[in-house]
Scaffold this active site. Structure first.
Site, mmCIF file in Angstrom:
data_model
loop_
_atom_site.group_PDB
_atom_site.id
_atom_site.type_symbol
_atom_site.label_atom_id
_atom_site.label_comp_id
_atom_site.label_asym_id
_atom_site.label_seq_id
_atom_site.Cartn_x
_atom_site.Cartn_y
_atom_site.Cartn_z
ATOM 1 N N LYS A 97 0.805 -1.211 0.000
ATOM 2 C CA LYS A 97 0.000 0.000 0.000
ATOM 3 C C LYS A 97 0.843 1.267 0.000
ATOM 4 O O LYS A 97 0.329 2.354 -0.244
ATOM 5 C CB LYS A 97 -0.977 -0.024 1.168
ATOM 6 C CG LYS A 97 -1.985 -1.160 0.990
ATOM 7 C CD LYS A 97 -3.178 -1.018 1.897
ATOM 8 C CE LYS A 97 -4.223 -2.061 1.583
ATOM 9 N NZ LYS A 97 -3.788 -3.423 1.997
HETATM 10 C C1 LIG Z 1 -4.527 -4.436 1.582
HETATM 11 C C2 LIG Z 1 -3.794 -5.712 1.516
HETATM 12 C C3 LIG Z 1 -4.207 -6.738 0.677
HETATM 13 C C4 LIG Z 1 -5.455 -6.644 -0.157
HETATM 14 O O1 LIG Z 1 -5.323 -5.681 -1.167
HETATM 15 P P1 LIG Z 1 -6.637 -5.114 -1.893
HETATM 16 O O2 LIG Z 1 -6.145 -4.097 -2.831
HETATM 17 O O3 LIG Z 1 -7.521 -4.552 -0.822
HETATM 18 O O4 LIG Z 1 -7.290 -6.276 -2.569
HETATM 19 C C5 LIG Z 1 -3.432 -7.887 0.619
HETATM 20 N N1 LIG Z 1 -2.333 -8.024 1.369
HETATM 21 C C6 LIG Z 1 -1.915 -7.058 2.197
HETATM 22 C C7 LIG Z 1 -0.710 -7.293 3.015
HETATM 23 C C8 LIG Z 1 -2.615 -5.869 2.294
HETATM 24 O O5 LIG Z 1 -2.186 -4.915 3.113
#
Ligand SMILES: *Cc1c(COP(=O)(O)O)cnc(C)c1O
Length: 431
Positions: free
Chosen positions: A106
């Site tokens: 993210k």
């Molecule tokens: C947010 C997150 C996900 C999921 O991603 P999305 O874009 O919401 O599908 C998967 N793994 C980790 C470690 C995350 O922080």
């Protein structure tokens, strides 16, 4: 860049408006009208380009609202960390998106958005309040991305007791413009509270609210960059790519779909989930039935009602058959997740967080059923060091803790405890 609402009631907006609003008033999602195809020459020479060069080419093709030199700075400042593509075994590769400041993928979206928002605020001199619900990783990426940004206040809602120790410290130990609200409830409650605030005219008329969740288009765009980069690194193998994406709100997978629309040759995607499997179920049955979320050890994917689902539909021309052809759904229990973390560590000496393990397993099973004429890439979305409390000690002991995660554990937690009743959030926002 011109964007429409997937519910087709709210008016079209430009990128700046879409970024600041986050969500159109009609409760749809913003989608760009034009996702242009990149020229063949780009793909012919892509292996010669750096991650930053690839990302800038992609960003430039999509975004015409920012002067090129500024966009270039935004892209280059976002991508200041390594993105290794690691061969785990055979034709299976890990795209490691875990080396940014918060050690989760993210960081890409949050860092890009923070820089884009700061650019837009320069022209505009308004103050904005970013309201964000987090199941763990979004909050810390957003908090770090916007930490100290002028004209921006960040309020993070996280479910009390449902994020890991490190995640909680990352959320609650930043001061300045960052406030952490600890909500007695689950992630769906946090998401609902945020959505309610956005649709509450009394609040939005007084407070300039913006969202940094994966619904924000500014987070989605940079999540397409690394799919191109994986292709650049693996193109020499000469086999079509399959991407396995550990999915919750489907922002990451949407990034892949944008890349595909822009001409990236992708054989297909795997939506790998934990027990929160509404999309794999949909892909099997054609029925979309959102539910309450179930708590699992891959907590960042504990989403019962994925907020990017309308975009998945939109990207496949609203055709179930087209989506089903492009995306394969896989679902794993916590026991299977732990087993995978352990097996892959024992066999290949590769440590993964639970989310990443789910993506690995989805890919490994998919490739077993297909010919070997594919190259498989799973997206490593969080550093295993963030999830030591849910992985077995044998694996945990082998994980080297990144320095900045060590430091955050020594800081003191500061949060405001609220119930999941909207009135409490409203009072907080209006005070
Ligand atoms: C947010 C997150 C996900 C999921 O991603 P999305 O874009 O919401 O599908 C998967 N793994 C980790 C470690 C995350 O922080």
């Amino acid at each position: 860049m011109k964007l429409y609402s997937t519910n087709h009631i709210s008016p079209d907006v430009d990128l700046k408006e879409a970024v600041f609003r986050g969500l159109p008033q009609d409760n749809g999602l913003y989608m760009p009208y034009d996702i242009p195809k990149l020229p063949d020459s780009f793909f012919e020479n892509i292996e010669k380009l750096s991650l930053q060069e690839i990302a800038f080419t992609v960003a430039k093709a999509l975004i015409n609202d920012v002067p090129e030199d500024r966009l270039k700075t935004i892209v280059y400042d976002t991508l200041t960390f390594e993105v290794p593509v690691v061969n785990v075994h055979d034709n299976i590769y890990s795209l490691e998106l875990i080396h940014g400041p918060s050690h989760a993928f993210k960081d890409f979206g949050a860092r890009f958005m923070a820089r884009l928002v700061s650019y837009f605020l320069e022209e505009d001199k308004r103050e904005i309040n970013i309201l964000v619900a987090t199941s763990g990783d979004t909050g810390s990426a957003v908090a770090q991305g916007f930490y100290g940004a002028k004209g921006v206040k960040v309020t993070i809602l996280y479910p009390s007791g449902k994020v890991s120790d490190i995640q909680e410290r990352q959320l609650t130990t930043l001061d300045k413009n960052i406030t952490a609200l600890e909500i007695i409830g689950n992630f769906d409650d946090c998401q609902r509270l945020v959505k309610t605030a956005f649709l509450d005219k009394e609040v939005t008329s007084k407070v300039n609210l913006s969202s940094a969740n994966s619904i924000n288009i500014a987070r989605l765009i940079p999540q397409s960059f690394y799919y191109f980069y994986a292709y650049a690194k693996l193109k020499h193998l000469g086999k079509p790519l399959v991407f396995s994406v550990p999915s919750g709100n489907y922002g990451n997978l949407c990034g892949g779909l944008i890349a595909q629309k822009m001409g990236l040759p992708v054989h297909g995607f795997i939506a790998s989930t934990n027990a929160n499997d509404v999309v794999p179920r949909y892909l099997a049955s054609g029925l979309y039935e959102p539910k309450s979320s179930v708590t699992t050890i891959s907590n960042a994917m504990d989403v019962g009602s994925p907020n990017n689902f309308p975009r998945l539909q939109e990207m496949h021309g609203k055709s179930f058959e087209t989506m089903k052809h492009n995306i394969t759904g896989k679902r794993y229990s916590d026991a299977e997740t732990t087993e995978t973390v352990n097996n892959v560590h024992a066999k290949y000496n590769y440590a993964m967080c639970p989310h990443t393990a789910i993506a690995y397993r989805g890919l490994a099973e998919y490739l077993n059923n297909q010919s070997k004429e594919l190259t498989g890439v799973f997206l490593a979305t969080a550093h295993p060091a963030k999830f030591l409390d849910v992985i077995d000690t044998k694996v945990a002991d082998s994980v080297i803790m990144p320095e900045n995660l060590k430091r955050v554990m020594e800081k003191e937690k500061v949060s405001i405890l609220l119930s999941n009743n909207y009135q409490e959030l409203k009072d907080f926002l209006l005070k």
